[in-house]
Design a protein around this motif. Structure first.
Motif, PDB file in Angstrom:
ATOM      1  N   ARG A  27      82.290  -4.228  38.103  1.00 43.86           N
ATOM      2  CA  ARG A  27      82.037  -3.909  36.703  1.00 43.86           C
ATOM      3  C   ARG A  27      82.925  -2.708  36.356  1.00 43.86           C
ATOM      4  O   ARG A  27      82.659  -1.591  36.778  1.00 43.86           O
ATOM      5  CB  ARG A  27      80.561  -3.604  36.471  1.00 43.86           C
ATOM      6  CG  ARG A  27      79.651  -4.814  36.688  1.00 43.86           C
ATOM      7  CD  ARG A  27      78.196  -4.532  36.359  1.00 43.86           C
ATOM      8  NE  ARG A  27      77.642  -3.520  37.257  1.00 43.86           N
ATOM      9  CZ  ARG A  27      77.222  -2.314  36.870  1.00 43.86           C
ATOM     10  NH1 ARG A  27      77.323  -1.958  35.608  1.00 43.86           N
ATOM     11  NH2 ARG A  27      76.721  -1.475  37.745  1.00 43.86           N
ATOM     12  N   SER A  36      85.559  -0.032  30.375  1.00 47.60           N
ATOM     13  CA  SER A  36      86.528  -0.398  29.346  1.00 47.60           C
ATOM     14  C   SER A  36      86.692   0.754  28.363  1.00 47.60           C
ATOM     15  O   SER A  36      85.936   1.731  28.403  1.00 47.60           O
ATOM     16  CB  SER A  36      86.071  -1.660  28.598  1.00 47.60           C
ATOM     17  OG  SER A  36      84.905  -1.383  27.838  1.00 47.60           O
ATOM     18  N   ASP A  42      81.836   0.453  27.470  1.00 41.59           N
ATOM     19  CA  ASP A  42      81.051  -0.587  28.138  1.00 41.59           C
ATOM     20  C   ASP A  42      81.712  -0.968  29.459  1.00 41.59           C
ATOM     21  O   ASP A  42      82.875  -0.657  29.701  1.00 41.59           O
ATOM     22  CB  ASP A  42      80.938  -1.820  27.246  1.00 41.59           C
ATOM     23  CG  ASP A  42      80.203  -1.533  25.943  1.00 41.59           C
ATOM     24  OD1 ASP A  42      79.303  -0.679  25.963  1.00 41.59           O
ATOM     25  OD2 ASP A  42      80.561  -2.147  24.921  1.00 41.59           O
ATOM     26  N   LYS A  94      82.829  -4.158  31.919  1.00 43.93           N
ATOM     27  CA  LYS A  94      83.117  -5.581  31.920  1.00 43.93           C
ATOM     28  C   LYS A  94      83.131  -6.084  33.356  1.00 43.93           C
ATOM     29  O   LYS A  94      83.740  -5.475  34.240  1.00 43.93           O
ATOM     30  CB  LYS A  94      84.472  -5.859  31.266  1.00 43.93           C
ATOM     31  CG  LYS A  94      84.459  -5.717  29.756  1.00 43.93           C
ATOM     32  CD  LYS A  94      85.707  -6.316  29.147  1.00 43.93           C
ATOM     33  CE  LYS A  94      85.629  -6.305  27.630  1.00 43.93           C
ATOM     34  NZ  LYS A  94      86.827  -6.939  27.015  1.00 43.93           N
ATOM     35  N   GLU A 141      88.313 -11.498  33.637  1.00 40.86           N
ATOM     36  CA  GLU A 141      86.879 -11.426  33.420  1.00 40.86           C
ATOM     37  C   GLU A 141      86.180 -12.448  34.299  1.00 40.86           C
ATOM     38  O   GLU A 141      86.686 -13.548  34.538  1.00 40.86           O
ATOM     39  CB  GLU A 141      86.555 -11.651  31.951  1.00 40.86           C
ATOM     40  CG  GLU A 141      87.065 -10.507  31.067  1.00 40.86           C
ATOM     41  CD  GLU A 141      86.678 -10.677  29.625  1.00 40.86           C
ATOM     42  OE1 GLU A 141      85.472 -10.515  29.323  1.00 40.86           O
ATOM     43  OE2 GLU A 141      87.568 -10.970  28.805  1.00 40.86           O
TER      44      GLU A 141
END
Length: 223
Positions: A87, A90, A94, A96, A121
């Motif tokens: 994870r 960004s 948040d 991603k 992703e």
């Protein structure tokens, strides 16, 4: 394959890609990385990757890369680095979920390898795997050495004799991409003395070139 050749290969790729030096400084960031994470190139190049991305394993709280690149840690442990789910932070703040594939690559024009990270992703994990295979094939076809493609034995110095503190210091500066003259200026010694130290650590590490010595240093955990 040269470093510029790697950059050209990654420039227009549809998957994210960034390249870091052995001290985890970002030296290249492609357009897709900007699209996926939102960071423009001029905001990340020159910064440490763990300061920008702080990648967390699913359910984790401590950045995976805080104590050194996981790819290098695997290499020192005699393992082949694997793709992983992370994870990543960004630009919006948040996180991603991404599927990241690491490679340590030796280039023809530098004494130090670089770390290439390909990512997409997580929803597109299959595409990311295919992209990694495509890049790997192109790199090999063009003569690049992918250091992390083979397991390594994490053993003591192959030559048997340990490096002196000064030899290790010079090896670390070579790994950081410093030229002979820059090392001489930084350590306040002559270029001739620098070359002597290089010759000595190459002999102790059974390395034919400075690049071989750096790769060996990574494998046995002294870098």
């Amino acid at each position: 394959m040269t470093l510029d050749g790697i950059y050209q290969l990654l420039a227009t790729a549809q998957f994210g890609a960034y390249v870091v030096s052995l001290d985890q400084t970002i030296v290249y960031w492609n357009q897709a990385a900007e699209r996926i994470l939102g960071f423009p190139r001029d905001q990340v190049v020159g910064r440490r990757c763990y300061d920008v991305l702080t990648g967390l394993a699913p359910g984790g709280f401590t950045p995976e890369c805080l104590l050194g690149c996981p790819s290098l840690r695997a290499l020192r442990g005699g393992e082949i680095p694997q793709a992983r789910e992370l994870r990543m932070l960004s630009a919006s703040g948040d996180r991603k979920g991404v599927s990241l594939t690491p490679m340590v690559i030796a280039t023809a024009d530098h004494d130090s390898p670089v770390l290439v990270h390909l990512f997409e992703e997580s929803a597109h994990g299959e595409t990311s795997d295919e992209a990694a295979d495509s890049v790997r094939g192109t790199l090999l076809d063009q003569g690049a050495e992918i250091v992390t493609d083979g397991a390594a034995a994490a053993t003591a110095s192959p030559g048997g004799a340990p490096l002196t503190p000064r030899e290790l210091e010079v090896l670390r500066l070579v790994a950081a991409g410093w030229s002979t003259q820059r090392i001489a200026d930084g350590l306040e010694i002559s270029p001739h003395t620098v070359r002597n130290h290089v010759r000595h650590f190459r002999a102790k590490l059974n390395a034919t070139t400075k690049l071989d010595a750096v790769v060996t240093g990574i494998r046995i955990g002294i870098l």
